[in-house]
Design a protein around this motif. Structure first.
Motif, PDB file in Angstrom:
ATOM      1  N   THR A 191      72.184  85.181  56.868  1.00 37.89           N
ATOM      2  CA  THR A 191      73.142  84.456  57.678  1.00 37.89           C
ATOM      3  C   THR A 191      73.585  85.176  58.992  1.00 37.89           C
ATOM      4  N   ASP A 192      73.439  86.426  58.953  1.00 40.94           N
ATOM      5  CA  ASP A 192      73.560  87.135  60.281  1.00 40.94           C
ATOM      6  C   ASP A 192      72.354  86.884  61.203  1.00 40.94           C
ATOM      7  N   ALA A 193      71.175  86.800  60.611  1.00 42.65           N
ATOM      8  CA  ALA A 193      69.895  86.460  61.504  1.00 42.65           C
ATOM      9  C   ALA A 193      70.267  85.152  62.245  1.00 42.65           C
ATOM     10  N   ILE A 194      71.013  84.088  61.633  1.00 39.78           N
ATOM     11  CA  ILE A 194      71.149  82.925  62.556  1.00 39.78           C
ATOM     12  C   ILE A 194      72.610  82.781  63.134  1.00 39.78           C
ATOM     13  N   GLY A 195      73.210  83.856  63.243  1.00 42.19           N
ATOM     14  CA  GLY A 195      74.319  84.006  63.850  1.00 42.19           C
ATOM     15  C   GLY A 195      75.711  83.494  63.186  1.00 42.19           C
ATOM     16  N   GLY A 196      75.457  83.318  61.744  1.00 36.75           N
ATOM     17  CA  GLY A 196      76.805  83.021  61.019  1.00 36.75           C
ATOM     18  C   GLY A 196      76.743  81.320  60.847  1.00 36.75           C
ATOM     19  N   VAL A 197      77.559  81.041  60.022  1.00 38.40           N
ATOM     20  CA  VAL A 197      77.733  79.634  59.574  1.00 38.40           C
ATOM     21  C   VAL A 197      79.336  78.963  59.382  1.00 38.40           C
ATOM     22  N   ASP A 198      79.288  78.002  59.946  1.00 38.48           N
ATOM     23  CA  ASP A 198      80.673  77.276  60.089  1.00 38.48           C
ATOM     24  C   ASP A 198      81.024  76.573  58.807  1.00 38.48           C
ATOM     25  N   ILE A 199      81.920  77.011  58.042  1.00 36.59           N
ATOM     26  CA  ILE A 199      82.267  76.316  56.918  1.00 36.59           C
ATOM     27  C   ILE A 199      84.053  75.698  57.155  1.00 36.59           C
ATOM     28  N   ASP A 200      84.125  74.615  56.477  1.00 36.08           N
ATOM     29  CA  ASP A 200      85.647  73.894  56.637  1.00 36.08           C
ATOM     30  C   ASP A 200      86.228  74.039  55.205  1.00 36.08           C
ATOM     31  N   ILE A 201      87.263  74.670  55.091  1.00 39.50           N
ATOM     32  CA  ILE A 201      88.350  74.815  53.825  1.00 39.50           C
ATOM     33  C   ILE A 201      89.389  73.875  54.092  1.00 39.50           C
ATOM     34  N   PRO A 202      89.289  73.145  53.052  1.00 41.54           N
ATOM     35  CA  PRO A 202      90.451  72.084  52.950  1.00 41.54           C
ATOM     36  C   PRO A 202      91.887  72.329  52.720  1.00 41.54           C
ATOM     37  N   LYS A 203      91.939  73.431  52.029  1.00 35.93           N
ATOM     38  CA  LYS A 203      93.493  73.780  51.566  1.00 35.93           C
ATOM     39  C   LYS A 203      93.349  75.412  51.482  1.00 35.93           C
ATOM     40  N   THR A 204      94.239  76.035  51.757  1.00 36.29           N
ATOM     41  CA  THR A 204      94.611  77.260  51.539  1.00 36.29           C
ATOM     42  C   THR A 204      94.443  77.877  50.320  1.00 36.29           C
ATOM     43  N   VAL A 205      93.651  78.698  49.995  1.00 37.43           N
ATOM     44  CA  VAL A 205      93.430  79.484  48.549  1.00 37.43           C
ATOM     45  C   VAL A 205      93.301  80.817  48.702  1.00 37.43           C
ATOM     46  N   TYR A 206      94.101  81.625  47.683  1.00 33.36           N
ATOM     47  CA  TYR A 206      93.750  82.978  47.590  1.00 33.36           C
ATOM     48  C   TYR A 206      92.721  83.536  46.580  1.00 33.36           C
ATOM     49  N   ASP A 207      92.120  84.471  46.816  1.00 36.09           N
ATOM     50  CA  ASP A 207      91.139  85.183  45.760  1.00 36.09           C
ATOM     51  C   ASP A 207      91.816  86.292  45.182  1.00 36.09           C
ATOM     52  N   SER A 208      92.133  86.305  44.077  1.00 44.17           N
ATOM     53  CA  SER A 208      92.964  87.315  43.674  1.00 44.17           C
ATOM     54  C   SER A 208      92.167  88.555  43.185  1.00 44.17           C
ATOM     55  N   ALA A 209      90.923  88.288  42.649  1.00 42.34           N
ATOM     56  CA  ALA A 209      90.005  89.418  42.510  1.00 42.34           C
ATOM     57  C   ALA A 209      89.634  90.284  43.800  1.00 42.34           C
ATOM     58  N   ARG A 210      89.558  89.650  44.742  1.00 42.49           N
ATOM     59  CA  ARG A 210      89.236  90.224  46.265  1.00 42.49           C
ATOM     60  C   ARG A 210      90.244  90.530  47.100  1.00 42.49           C
ATOM     61  N   GLU A 224      78.764  89.231  55.520  1.00 42.14           N
ATOM     62  CA  GLU A 224      79.780  89.829  54.629  1.00 42.14           C
ATOM     63  C   GLU A 224      80.940  88.808  54.201  1.00 42.14           C
ATOM     64  N   GLU A 225      81.293  87.906  55.138  1.00 47.29           N
ATOM     65  CA  GLU A 225      82.330  86.778  54.903  1.00 47.29           C
ATOM     66  C   GLU A 225      81.497  85.817  54.122  1.00 47.29           C
ATOM     67  N   ALA A 226      80.558  85.519  54.335  1.00 48.52           N
ATOM     68  CA  ALA A 226      79.690  84.386  53.428  1.00 48.52           C
ATOM     69  C   ALA A 226      79.501  84.864  51.971  1.00 48.52           C
ATOM     70  N   LEU A 227      79.284  86.146  51.602  1.00 48.38           N
ATOM     71  CA  LEU A 227      79.444  86.580  50.420  1.00 48.38           C
ATOM     72  C   LEU A 227      80.724  86.464  49.596  1.00 48.38           C
ATOM     73  N   LEU A 228      81.619  86.773  50.338  1.00 53.70           N
ATOM     74  CA  LEU A 228      83.150  86.753  49.729  1.00 53.70           C
ATOM     75  C   LEU A 228      83.385  85.133  49.442  1.00 53.70           C
ATOM     76  N   TYR A 229      82.948  84.210  50.509  1.00 54.53           N
ATOM     77  CA  TYR A 229      83.423  82.881  50.149  1.00 54.53           C
ATOM     78  C   TYR A 229      82.250  82.391  48.981  1.00 54.53           C
ATOM     79  N   VAL A 230      81.148  82.492  48.928  1.00 54.45           N
ATOM     80  CA  VAL A 230      80.264  82.007  47.794  1.00 54.45           C
ATOM     81  C   VAL A 230      80.496  82.405  46.553  1.00 54.45           C
ATOM     82  N   ARG A 231      81.190  83.822  46.339  1.00 51.16           N
ATOM     83  CA  ARG A 231      81.495  84.400  45.107  1.00 51.16           C
ATOM     84  C   ARG A 231      82.821  83.988  44.524  1.00 51.16           C
TER      85      ARG A 231
END
Length: 362
Positions: A191-210, A224-231
């Motif tokens: 992810t870092d090697a290609i300069g990051g990725v753009d992702i659209d999130i349609p509605k605000t959500v909260y990850d209580s685990a993290r 690092e942010e991509a890991l949080l998103y996909v997990r």
């Protein structure tokens, strides 16, 4: 703080000396696995057979006896487009280690060490004009040969790649041509090697685990942010199923950005990325780099828009004892796997639009 995704595997009735699972920690969701299969194959078509053999062969770990001793396997079609189709099983394990768990420097599989927490069946059509990425939820309640009923991801713990292939083949009646197992380490680097990725999130959500709040809108994610998103699964309406959809949506965006933008503009980056991917890959010992290169060449016209993403049809969740499980939908599953066997996934996708992963997910 690490959060346990699931309890240890309960004792199984057979065989009697089967070692119990141990040391389960935060599940890994290695999209790098599918990127190895698709990006490696698609991008390698730009580089050639000799480079692939020289650069990749020394890095990829071979998994011995992946298909050894398997009996009553589904027949490989011998006529029509299905005879030329390719089915690749992609596994991502949940092992945490300071050392590589896949690739040339990794040790082999050990009983009870890990589960295959991400499982994808990649079907490449015989005409090479399209492909399908089919996610199998880790908690799918299935028959595991020699162990009775259990979650499909237990198979890797009980019997490694060999038993996992057998379990998936019994479940789908689809013959697996090749297998790749990937660890988590390359995901952030890619992810870092290609300069990051753009992702659209349609509605605000909260990850209580993290303790992470994702505001609605477009986000540019580094590794690092991509890991949080996909997990994330806590805070999402359908939990693990939504997490699978996030993985697929992220993968689609990453593939499109990498293949259609970066690699075609900068051929040197092809070599860098392929080198990175190969260091994190373990494959069955029957899959030679020559075969990989030939498959890569056959995919030279494949575009990311030609790849469909979906999750095997399910019939909700439930409990079996103290285990939370995903129940598969037998009738729709049979139609799906028949379409895979007969190389009719394009037709199946047209008739089952509701099962395809949309571009924007929760």
């Amino acid at each position: 703080m690490a959060i346990l995704d699931h309890p240890p595997v309960p004792p199984q009735p057979e065989p009697a000396d089967e070692p119990p699972a141990r040391g389960w920690r935060r599940a890994r969701k290695p999209l790098i696995g599918l990127l190895v299969c698709l990006l490696l194959l698609c991008a390698a078509a730009l580089t050639g057979v000799l480079w692939l053999q020289a650069k990749v062969e020394g890095n990829i770990q071979r998994l011995p006896d992946t298909f050894a001793g398997l009996t009553d396997r589904p027949a490989k079609p011998t006529a029509g487009s299905a005879a030329d189709a390719t089915n690749i099983l992609v596994l991502g394990t949940d092992t945490r280690s300071d050392m590589p768990t896949t690739g040339a420097e990794a040790p082999g599989w050990e009983p009870g060490q890990a589960r295959s927490d991400t499982m994808l069946l990649v079907h490449i059509d015989g005409d090479r004009d399209s492909a399908s990425v089919i996610s199998i939820p880790r908690d799918s309640w299935v028959d595991i040969p020699g162990h009775g009923k259990g979650k499909v991801n237990w198979a890797y713990s009980f019997g490694g790649p060999n038993l996992t292939v057998e379990t998936v083949e019994k479940m789908t009646d689809v013959r697996i041509d090749h297998l790749t197992v990937i660890d988590w380490d390359g995901f952030k680097a890619l992810t870092d090697a290609i300069g990051g990725v753009d992702i659209d999130i349609p509605k605000t959500v909260y990850d209580s685990a993290r303790d992470v709040r994702w505001e609605a809108g477009r986000h540019h994610l580094d590794g690092e942010e991509a890991l949080l998103y996909v997990r994330q699964r806590y805070g999402l309406q359908d939990g693990d199923l939504d997490r699978v959809a996030r993985q697929q949506a992220f993968l689609r965006t990453l593939l499109k950005q990498t293949l259609e933008q970066e690699l075609r503009k900068n051929p040197d980056q092809v070599l860098d990325l392929l080198s990175l991917f190969s260091k994190h890959a373990s494959v069955d010992d029957d899959w030679s780099t020559t075969q990989m290169a030939k498959l890569a060449a056959s995919l030279r016209n494949l575009r990311t828009d030609d790849i469909s993403y979906l999750t095997v049809p399910t019939d909700g969740t439930g409990m079996v004892g103290d285990q939370s499980v995903v129940r598969l939908d037998p009738s729709r599953d049979r139609d799906l796997w028949r379409a895979v066997r007969e190389d009719r996934m394009g037709e199946w996708a047209e008739d089952n639009q509701d099962l395809l992963t949309p571009d924007v997910v929760r």
